[in-house]
Design a protein around this motif. Structure first.
Motif, PDB file in Angstrom:
ATOM      1  N   VAL A  54       0.948  -1.226   0.057  1.00 43.33           N
ATOM      2  CA  VAL A  54      -0.032   0.150  -0.205  1.00 43.33           C
ATOM      3  C   VAL A  54       0.750   1.299   0.097  1.00 43.33           C
ATOM      4  CG1 VAL A  54      -1.624   1.068   1.197  1.00 43.33           C
ATOM      5  CG2 VAL A  54      -1.994  -1.224   1.028  1.00 43.33           C
ATOM      6  N   ALA A  57       2.514   1.728  -3.215  1.00 44.32           N
ATOM      7  CA  ALA A  57       1.466   2.433  -4.307  1.00 44.32           C
ATOM      8  C   ALA A  57       1.375   3.872  -3.949  1.00 44.32           C
ATOM      9  CB  ALA A  57       0.198   1.782  -3.879  1.00 44.32           C
ATOM     10  N   MET A  58       1.314   4.408  -2.687  1.00 46.54           N
ATOM     11  CA  MET A  58       1.080   5.641  -2.430  1.00 46.54           C
ATOM     12  C   MET A  58       2.352   6.571  -3.128  1.00 46.54           C
ATOM     13  SD  MET A  58      -1.394   6.400  -0.760  1.00 46.54           S
ATOM     14  CE  MET A  58      -2.762   5.670   0.175  1.00 46.54           C
ATOM     15  N   GLU A  60       4.626   5.671  -5.152  1.00 41.89           N
ATOM     16  CA  GLU A  60       4.404   5.570  -6.889  1.00 41.89           C
ATOM     17  C   GLU A  60       3.614   6.553  -7.661  1.00 41.89           C
ATOM     18  OE1 GLU A  60       4.909   1.396  -8.774  1.00 41.89           O
ATOM     19  OE2 GLU A  60       2.826   1.918  -8.672  1.00 41.89           O
ATOM     20  N   THR A  61       2.490   6.859  -6.672  1.00 41.78           N
ATOM     21  CA  THR A  61       1.775   7.967  -7.458  1.00 41.78           C
ATOM     22  C   THR A  61       2.471   9.347  -7.877  1.00 41.78           C
ATOM     23  OG1 THR A  61      -0.048   7.073  -5.608  1.00 41.78           O
ATOM     24  CG2 THR A  61      -0.573   9.043  -7.000  1.00 41.78           C
ATOM     25  N   ILE A  64       3.630   8.348 -11.108  1.00 43.41           N
ATOM     26  CA  ILE A  64       2.478   8.478 -12.322  1.00 43.41           C
ATOM     27  C   ILE A  64       1.967   9.790 -12.408  1.00 43.41           C
ATOM     28  CG2 ILE A  64       0.432   7.275 -12.466  1.00 43.41           C
ATOM     29  CD1 ILE A  64       1.368   5.049 -11.185  1.00 43.41           C
ATOM     30  N   TYR A  65       2.173  10.752 -11.698  1.00 44.23           N
ATOM     31  CA  TYR A  65       1.675  12.199 -11.974  1.00 44.23           C
ATOM     32  C   TYR A  65       2.159  12.474 -13.109  1.00 44.23           C
ATOM     33  CZ  TYR A  65      -1.941  12.060  -8.006  1.00 44.23           C
ATOM     34  OH  TYR A  65      -2.869  12.012  -7.372  1.00 44.23           O
ATOM     35  N   LEU A  67       4.020  10.874 -15.219  1.00 50.71           N
ATOM     36  CA  LEU A  67       3.867  10.187 -16.369  1.00 50.71           C
ATOM     37  C   LEU A  67       2.777  10.747 -17.138  1.00 50.71           C
ATOM     38  CD1 LEU A  67       4.294   7.770 -18.409  1.00 50.71           C
ATOM     39  CD2 LEU A  67       2.687   6.402 -16.839  1.00 50.71           C
ATOM     40  N   LEU A  71       2.339  12.569 -20.784  1.00 54.21           N
ATOM     41  CA  LEU A  71       1.607  11.826 -21.850  1.00 54.21           C
ATOM     42  C   LEU A  71       0.646  13.254 -22.183  1.00 54.21           C
ATOM     43  CD1 LEU A  71       0.397   8.604 -20.308  1.00 54.21           C
ATOM     44  CD2 LEU A  71       1.625   9.172 -22.615  1.00 54.21           C
ATOM     45  N   PHE A  75       0.392  14.260 -26.074  1.00 54.70           N
ATOM     46  CA  PHE A  75      -0.668  13.702 -26.672  1.00 54.70           C
ATOM     47  C   PHE A  75      -2.137  14.599 -26.623  1.00 54.70           C
ATOM     48  CE2 PHE A  75       1.374   9.888 -26.432  1.00 54.70           C
ATOM     49  CZ  PHE A  75       1.698   9.250 -27.556  1.00 54.70           C
TER      50      PHE A  75
ATOM     51  N   SER B   3      -3.129   7.966 -29.475  1.00 53.51           N
ATOM     52  CA  SER B   3      -2.927   8.423 -28.251  1.00 53.51           C
ATOM     53  C   SER B   3      -3.347   7.567 -27.075  1.00 53.51           C
ATOM     54  CB  SER B   3      -3.415   9.932 -28.211  1.00 53.51           C
ATOM     55  OG  SER B   3      -3.726  10.071 -26.984  1.00 53.51           O
ATOM     56  N   LEU B   5      -4.644   8.330 -24.376  1.00 53.86           N
ATOM     57  CA  LEU B   5      -5.929   9.139 -23.797  1.00 53.86           C
ATOM     58  C   LEU B   5      -7.125   9.318 -24.525  1.00 53.86           C
ATOM     59  CD1 LEU B   5      -3.617  12.331 -22.522  1.00 53.86           C
ATOM     60  CD2 LEU B   5      -4.705  10.332 -21.301  1.00 53.86           C
ATOM     61  N   SER B 158      -6.176  10.039  -7.374  1.00 52.81           N
ATOM     62  CA  SER B 158      -5.139   9.412  -7.418  1.00 52.81           C
ATOM     63  C   SER B 158      -5.188   7.992  -7.700  1.00 52.81           C
ATOM     64  CB  SER B 158      -4.212   9.638  -6.223  1.00 52.81           C
ATOM     65  OG  SER B 158      -4.602   9.042  -4.933  1.00 52.81           O
ATOM     66  N   VAL B 161      -6.129   7.524 -11.338  1.00 50.36           N
ATOM     67  CA  VAL B 161      -4.901   7.752 -12.081  1.00 50.36           C
ATOM     68  C   VAL B 161      -3.595   6.663 -11.828  1.00 50.36           C
ATOM     69  CG1 VAL B 161      -2.911   9.367 -12.385  1.00 50.36           C
ATOM     70  CG2 VAL B 161      -5.477  10.336 -12.264  1.00 50.36           C
ATOM     71  N   ARG B 162      -3.487   5.972 -10.812  1.00 53.05           N
ATOM     72  CA  ARG B 162      -2.565   5.262 -10.480  1.00 53.05           C
ATOM     73  C   ARG B 162      -2.911   3.780 -11.381  1.00 53.05           C
ATOM     74  NH1 ARG B 162      -3.512   4.127  -5.412  1.00 53.05           N
ATOM     75  NH2 ARG B 162      -2.365   5.767  -4.789  1.00 53.05           N
ATOM     76  N   GLY B 165      -2.310   4.641 -15.041  1.00 51.55           N
ATOM     77  CA  GLY B 165      -0.824   5.177 -15.423  1.00 51.55           C
ATOM     78  C   GLY B 165      -0.214   3.402 -15.397  1.00 51.55           C
ATOM     79  N   ILE B 203      -3.919  -3.617  -5.232  1.00 51.73           N
ATOM     80  CA  ILE B 203      -3.644  -2.482  -4.194  1.00 51.73           C
ATOM     81  C   ILE B 203      -4.997  -1.718  -4.491  1.00 51.73           C
ATOM     82  CG2 ILE B 203      -2.751  -0.365  -4.682  1.00 51.73           C
ATOM     83  CD1 ILE B 203      -0.103  -1.615  -4.948  1.00 51.73           C
ATOM     84  N   VAL B 206      -7.464  -3.255  -1.857  1.00 56.41           N
ATOM     85  CA  VAL B 206      -6.834  -2.700  -0.262  1.00 56.41           C
ATOM     86  C   VAL B 206      -7.130  -1.257  -0.054  1.00 56.41           C
ATOM     87  CG1 VAL B 206      -4.983  -2.566   0.883  1.00 56.41           C
ATOM     88  CG2 VAL B 206      -5.364  -4.856  -0.126  1.00 56.41           C
ATOM     89  N   LEU B 207      -7.000  -0.567  -1.023  1.00 55.69           N
ATOM     90  CA  LEU B 207      -7.200   0.847  -0.927  1.00 55.69           C
ATOM     91  C   LEU B 207      -8.392   1.300  -0.726  1.00 55.69           C
ATOM     92  CD1 LEU B 207      -4.482   2.920  -2.793  1.00 55.69           C
ATOM     93  CD2 LEU B 207      -4.698   2.764  -0.650  1.00 55.69           C
TER      94      LEU B 207
END
Lengths: 81, 238
Positions: A54, A57-58, A60-61, A64-65, A67, A71, A75, B3, B5, B158, B161-162, B165, B203, B206-207
């Motif tokens: 967990v 994952a937090m 990693e966020t 990912i923001y 990324l 993008l 794009f 793309s 998106l 988040s 998006v996680r 991504g 995840i 669990v989240l």
């Protein structure tokens, strides 16, 4: 090629490259700490690894923001039209 | 290159555009519903192989839910288990050639995260009452109200998006490597993608459980003003 698209491509690469440094270091520290804890207390391995997942994952966020931002720049750039 | 998106519209159904992700999602839903209906049809007190595997899955889900939330798993089993199984199958559906997982589209993930958002409200109100749910925003004290409201939105953001991504970047990297290096080279990447898909499904579930538990615990009456064997909040206050 006009300068706006050049800047967009450059900043997309910049965002991913430098945005990955912080999460990478943080995940390394988190995994190292979890390994340490499991080595001390192998019977708590289940709880530790679940919390670790967990937490990773937090962390990693943030990467990912970055990324997603890159993008968007590549794009779905609103400035390029 | 397409793309990531953008959604790939296959055909129009009246005014509604039907994308590839919608068809895959409905196919996964049909598989899940039909599969669980057919597999759980003849349940016996002396389980056979099929029932033993099903019970193993349900028991594993129960253990995970109990260890995450510390509460009885029964009210959450349906929602959390379905979330986990759906995302897992959706992530692994990239193994079938020609199918992009629906979770690699922003819309599917947003829909799942909105479900989690609504379920947080639902479980918060059904366990602690409306007053208890609104009180959970004022924990630990009143100054935190704007931050708590902000957090309840950003954590959902988040969350999707996680998932987006992670799954999308896997699909994207495999596409790039396949177009650069040929047919068999991306196989190790696909194996890594299987692991990512499993971890992300876990995840996400669990989240969702952690967020629901946090809201439910904060919306309960505090220990000092509740009797040990407390009746439900509505009866006590009326």
């Amino acid at each position: 090629m006009d300068y706006l698209s050049l800047i967009s491509i450059f900043s997309a690469a910049f965002a991913v490259a430098f945005g990955a440094i912080g999460p990478a270091l943080a995940e390394g520290r988190a995994v190292a700490a979890a390994m340490d804890a499991i080595a001390r207390q192998p019977e708590a391995a289940n709880t530790i690894s679940r919390t670790l997942f967990v937490g990773l994952a937090m962390i990693e966020t943030t990467a990912i923001y970055c990324l997603v931002i890159s993008l968007l720049l590549l794009f779905a750039n609103p400035l390029l039209g | 290159m397409n793309s990531p998106l953008q959604a790939n519209v296959l055909f129009q159904l009246g005014p509604v555009p039907i994308t590839e992700a919608v068809i895959t999602t409905w196919a996964i839903m049909v598989i899940l519903i039909l599969g669980s209906f057919l597999l759980a049809r003849h349940l016996d007190t002396l389980p056979g192989k099929r029932q033993a595997i099903l019970e193993l899955i349900v028991a594993t889900l129960d253990i995970q839910i109990r260890e995450t939330s510390g509460a009885a798993p029964a009210p959450y089993r349906g929602f959390i288990g379905t979330l986990f199984l759906f995302i897992l199958i959706a992530n692994w559906s990239s193994l079938i050639p020609g199918i992009t997982p629906p979770t690699a589209q922003l819309e599917t993930d947003a829909a799942l995260a909105i479900l989690v958002f609504l379920s947080i409200i639902w479980f918060g109100i059904s366990k602690g009452g409306v007053r208890g749910y609104f009180k959970s925003f004022a924990a630990p004290n009143l100054i935190m109200i704007p931050l708590n409201i902000l957090e309840s939105v950003t954590r959902i953001f988040s969350m999707f998006v996680r998932l987006f991504g992670n799954v999308m970047s896997g699909v994207f990297v495999i596409g790039i490597v396949a177009s650069l290096a040929g047919l068999l080279v991306p196989i190790p990447l696909m194996a890594l993608d299987l692991l990512t898909g499993l971890v992300q499904a876990y995840i996400f579930a669990v989240l969702a459980m952690v967020f629901i538990t946090a809201t439910v615990e904060e919306s309960q009456p505090t220990v000092k003003d509740s009797p040990p064997a407390s009746p439900p909040l509505e009866e006590r206050e009326s």
